[in-house]
Design an enzyme around this catalytic site. Structure first.
Site, PDB file in Angstrom:
ATOM      1  N   GLN A 323      -1.349  -2.052   1.567  1.00 36.89           N
ATOM      2  CA  GLN A 323      -2.286  -2.350   0.798  1.00 36.89           C
ATOM      3  C   GLN A 323      -3.608  -3.285   1.162  1.00 36.89           C
ATOM      4  O   GLN A 323      -4.667  -2.854   1.129  1.00 36.89           O
ATOM      5  CB  GLN A 323      -1.817  -2.989  -0.632  1.00 36.89           C
ATOM      6  N   GLU A 324      -3.135  -4.233   1.941  1.00 33.50           N
ATOM      7  CA  GLU A 324      -4.064  -5.342   2.419  1.00 33.50           C
ATOM      8  C   GLU A 324      -5.033  -4.791   3.733  1.00 33.50           C
ATOM      9  O   GLU A 324      -5.951  -4.690   3.834  1.00 33.50           O
ATOM     10  CB  GLU A 324      -3.376  -6.624   2.765  1.00 33.50           C
TER      11      GLU A 324
END
EC number: 4.2.2.n1
Length: 530
Positions: A323-324
């Protein structure tokens, strides 16, 4: 006094004792209730299906929605829990009928066929039955269109694998009912496959159509992004547990009371949020890119995720990292966050990271920061929901997360429920609300999407690794992804070239597919930590 006078009380005494003895025998001969049998045995035997939603063995032991519910029910009974997983649906109800299990807890709907012979407990969520096809292939909009298409195709190719469903499933019962109106419709009943097997066949083009519950379709799309729902064949149907039909009401009555208490306490809602609350709009393009990254990028970082995950499931840490940064160790954003875990400079310094572009340092630092957020989450929040609050804090900052909890409480909702708090997070960017908070404006909608994306990625990683395990026959899930790291990969220039090539390929694929995708693309948040 005559001897007869003495005999009367003695005879009466013997008659009284005999009557008591007969009454005692009658009491002993009365059959025990279902509850008494279970408590006397000391074990609650639960039939279930082995899948990620109901029951499976995770890295920390048994887990699943039905498992957690059954565990609480066993506690209510004061007995041990024995889960008896079946790999085929057709074996579940015979086991219940024959007394091999006490209840069935497997996420099954209340079909008319099942209710003829078995009794259903209270509904704990609802699903619809959907016809599933492969995205890009011809899509029927109704059952009538499906029947017409089948007649055309089978005329030229009688051996075509057109439509299959699982043996003894509610899908089979639904299609049998449909045949009353469409007698020419044909379908295959598969006794050697489960729903996931058939969904996989559809995604690979080996089968044109199958049926699955709406929740199963949403979960499976994270593993097989080519799957799509053509249309719904039923309205929402209740999902419940099942017991044998009998005149004995003891087990059924306790089940009614048990689910009633769970609903009233909010525990049932928190479990549903944990297992199916993250199911949202499906993004075909993003999911395809993610599935590809599972094979091309995740194996390189798996040893580091496993090494530094500490008390966390390494697969959750991997989902957070995707996600990052999409598992790109050189990722950076205009706001100054960078690296595999996208740390700000102040955050990196606080967790002892000197080089944010060093993958090992970044993962170690990111996990340490998440651990600190977990420690700050109030103890009033249940253990299985704390992680969602910690992830929101990781993204938006602890202060803003607490602001969202305070807003939730002020509006009469539960500040310890992630389902309630996540609905209030977007209010942090609305002037009407953020002026009432301690820390002011924040991009709360991004924080909510951030956590929900991680939850979806997490479930996809679990499903992907399980599929690889089944494909290889290797019982060690972790071993499937642990690939020896090439020393050259730690050469910065060589690594950059590899990642640049992958990034170009992913971007190209996304552009090609975005034209045919109608769903909005959910992009990962790069909100800085504070």
């Amino acid at each position: 006094m005559t001897p007869f006078a003495y005999k009367l009380p003695i005879r009466a005494l013997w008659l009284g004792l005999l009557s008591l003895l007969l009454v005692g025998c009658q009491i002993d001969s009365e059959p025990k209730s279902e509850l008494e049998k279970i408590r006397e045995r000391g074990v609650l035997r639960v039939g279930t299906l082995n899948n990620p939603l109901s029951y499976y063995i995770g890295p920390d032991g048994p887990t699943g929605l039905d498992y957690e519910l059954a565990r609480e029910f066993a506690k209510e009974l004061g007995v041990k829990l024995e889960m008896k997983p079946a790999y085929r649906l057709s074996s579940l109800f015979p086991a219940l009928k024959n007394g091999e299990v006490d209840i069935i807890a497997a996420g099954l709907s209340q079909s008319e066929e099942r209710l003829k012979d078995f009794r259903a407990g209270p509904a704990y969520y609802y699903v619809s039955q959907q016809v599933v096809y492969k995205k890009g292939d011809w899509r029927p909009r109704s059952f009538k269109q499906l029947v017409e298409r089948q007649q055309t195709l089978l005329k030229d190719n009688p051996e075509l694998a057109f439509f299959s469903v699982v043996d003894d499933s509610h899908f089979e019962h639904t299609l049998l009912a449909k045949q009353q109106k469409y007698p020419d419709f044909q379908f295959h009943v598969d006794s050697n496959s489960d729903v996931n097997d058939l969904l996989k066949k559809v995604s690979q083009g080996e089968l044109l159509f199958t049926m699955a519950d709406s929740v199963e379709v949403s979960l499976s799309q994270r593993i097989y992004p080519e799957l799509a729902a053509a249309f719904e064949l039923t309205e929402d149907q209740p999902i419940s547990w099942f017991i044998r039909r009998s005149d004995d009401e003891s087990l059924y009555a306790l089940m009614i009371e048990f689910f009633g208490n769970l609903k009233q306490s909010g525990y049932l809602a928190s479990l549903e949020e944990k297992y199916i609350g993250h199911i949202g709009a499906f993004d075909y393009v993003d999911t395809r890119a993610f599935i590809r990254a599972l094979d091309t990028r995740l194996p390189r970082w798996t040893p580091l995720f496993q090494k530094y995950s500490a008390e966390f499931d390494w697969r959750l840490v991997a989902a957070l990292a995707y996600q990052e940064s999409h598992w790109n160790p050189y990722a950076k954003s205009p706001t100054g966050v960078r690296g595999l875990m996208m740390l700000t400079l102040p955050t990196a310094r606080s967790v002892g990271v000197s080089d944010r572009l060093d993958p090992e340092q970044s993962i170690r630092g990111g996990v340490e920061y998440l651990r600190r957020m977990m420690e700050r989450v109030p103890d009033s929040i249940s253990e299985h929901e704390k992680i969602w609050f910690a992830l929101a804090s990781y993204n938006i900052g602890y202060g803003h997360m607490m602001d969202a909890r305070r807003l939730t409480k002020s509006q009469g909702a539960d500040p310890d429920s992630w389902a309630d708090v996540k609905d209030r997070l977007p209010q942090l960017q609305q002037k009407k609300y953020f002026t009432q908070t301690r820390y002011g404006y924040a991009r709360g909608d991004e924080a909510r999407n951030y956590v929900e994306n991680i939850r979806r990625y997490y479930q996809s990683i679990i499903g992907h690794l399980e599929q690889r395990q089944l494909a290889t026959g290797d019982e060690s899930i972790e071993d499937l992804t642990v690939i020896a790291l090439d020393e050259e990969f730690f050469n910065e220039e060589a690594n950059r070239e590899i990642l640049d090539e992958e990034a170009e390929a992913l971007e190209s694929e996304s552009l090609e597919n975005s034209e045919s995708s109608a769903e909005p693309s959910a992009k990962p948040s790069t909100e800085s930590k504070n």
